[in-house]
Design a protein around this motif. Structure first.
Motif, PDB file in Angstrom:
ATOM      1  N   GLU A 152     -32.377  -9.621  10.781  1.00 21.31           N
ATOM      2  CA  GLU A 152     -31.730  -9.014   9.613  1.00 21.31           C
ATOM      3  C   GLU A 152     -30.782  -9.989   8.905  1.00 21.31           C
ATOM      4  O   GLU A 152     -30.561  -9.882   7.696  1.00 21.31           O
ATOM      5  N   ASN A 153     -30.223 -10.954   9.623  1.00 19.15           N
ATOM      6  CA  ASN A 153     -29.295 -11.919   9.021  1.00 19.15           C
ATOM      7  C   ASN A 153     -29.871 -13.331   8.971  1.00 19.15           C
ATOM      8  O   ASN A 153     -29.122 -14.291   8.723  1.00 19.15           O
ATOM      9  N   LEU A 154     -31.160 -13.453   9.205  1.00 14.52           N
ATOM     10  CA  LEU A 154     -31.764 -14.781   9.317  1.00 14.52           C
ATOM     11  C   LEU A 154     -31.706 -15.553   7.998  1.00 14.52           C
ATOM     12  O   LEU A 154     -31.317 -16.730   7.964  1.00 14.52           O
ATOM     13  N   LEU A 155     -32.068 -14.889   6.903  1.00 13.76           N
ATOM     14  CA  LEU A 155     -32.090 -15.573   5.611  1.00 13.76           C
ATOM     15  C   LEU A 155     -30.690 -16.028   5.203  1.00 13.76           C
ATOM     16  O   LEU A 155     -30.495 -17.172   4.765  1.00 13.76           O
ATOM     17  N   ARG A 156     -29.708 -15.164   5.365  1.00 17.12           N
ATOM     18  CA  ARG A 156     -28.346 -15.522   5.001  1.00 17.12           C
ATOM     19  C   ARG A 156     -27.823 -16.673   5.854  1.00 17.12           C
ATOM     20  O   ARG A 156     -27.107 -17.556   5.358  1.00 17.12           O
ATOM     21  N   PHE A 157     -28.190 -16.660   7.134  1.00 20.19           N
ATOM     22  CA  PHE A 157     -27.729 -17.727   8.030  1.00 20.19           C
ATOM     23  C   PHE A 157     -28.255 -19.084   7.581  1.00 20.19           C
ATOM     24  O   PHE A 157     -27.504 -20.061   7.506  1.00 20.19           O
TER      25      PHE A 157
END
Length: 209
Positions: A152-157
């Motif tokens: 769920e936070n992969l792209l933002r990371f």
């Protein structure tokens, strides 16, 4: 176009193909008569652009390794980051800039220079950065050198992780763009020299012999 149509003696496609081949032979013969400096720049100039791409790849790889705290497999990650950008940049420049120019298909100076600049910036500058990201991400996941987020936070990371690398590499991308512009300008100048020699030749049929 079928093979039978191409093999017909009066086929316009075959005449166009033969004229193009003859023109390329004349241009190549004229290139061989130019000074050695022009010949070396024409034949090996793209290697300089490729070498810069290798440096961009090694630099981007080093930045990502430091951010992700990857301390192992340095050779495994450095070797492809030096070789792949070099080969890709040289191949793309040869196919889309140098070959069309010296085959007579690209006569527009602005078009040639823009192509050189785009190839330098995109293939020689940005591509190594995008190549280094998944490679170091896989190493970070394999050796657990840095905590990775969930899906769920992969792209933002990865956007957050990549931003400092892109900022640091912006000068490299700019240098590659300027190098591509310079190289394409010099190649077009050599092409103009060849055309001038062809126009001043007193016996064109002798060149085709």
């Amino acid at each position: 176009m079928t093979g039978r149509e191409f093999l017909e003696l009066d086929s316009p496609q075959k005449r166009l193909y033969l004229e193009r081949c003859k023109r390329m032979e004349v241009i190549q013969k004229m290139l061989n008569e130019l000074p050695k400096a022009d010949q070396n720049l024409c034949n090996h100039g793209s290697y300089f652009l490729g070498a810069n791409a290798s440096l961009c790849g090694l630099a981007a790889n080093n930045f990502f390794r430091n951010i992700l705290h990857v301390r192992r497999a340095s050779l495994v990650s450095s070797l492809p980051m030096a070789v792949i950008p070099f080969l890709s940049t040289v191949a793309v420049y040869e196919v889309f800039a140098r070959k069309p120019l010296f085959s007579g298909e690209l006569n527009c100076e602005v078009c040639a220079v823009v192509r050189g600049g785009l190839i330098g910036a995109v293939v020689g500058g940005l591509y190594p950065i995008f190549l280094a990201l998944p490679m170091n991400a896989s190493l970070a996941a394999r050796y657990s050198s840095s905590p990775l987020p969930g899906k769920e936070n992969l792209l933002r990371f990865w956007l957050t992780t990549s931003q400092p690398v892109f900022r640091k590499m912006s000068w490299g991308v700019l240098i590659q763009a300027l190098t591509g512009l310079y190289l394409a300008t010099k190649h077009h100048g050599i092409y103009i020299k060849v055309l001038q020699q062809m126009n001043t030749s007193r016996d064109p049929e002798e060149l085709q012999a």
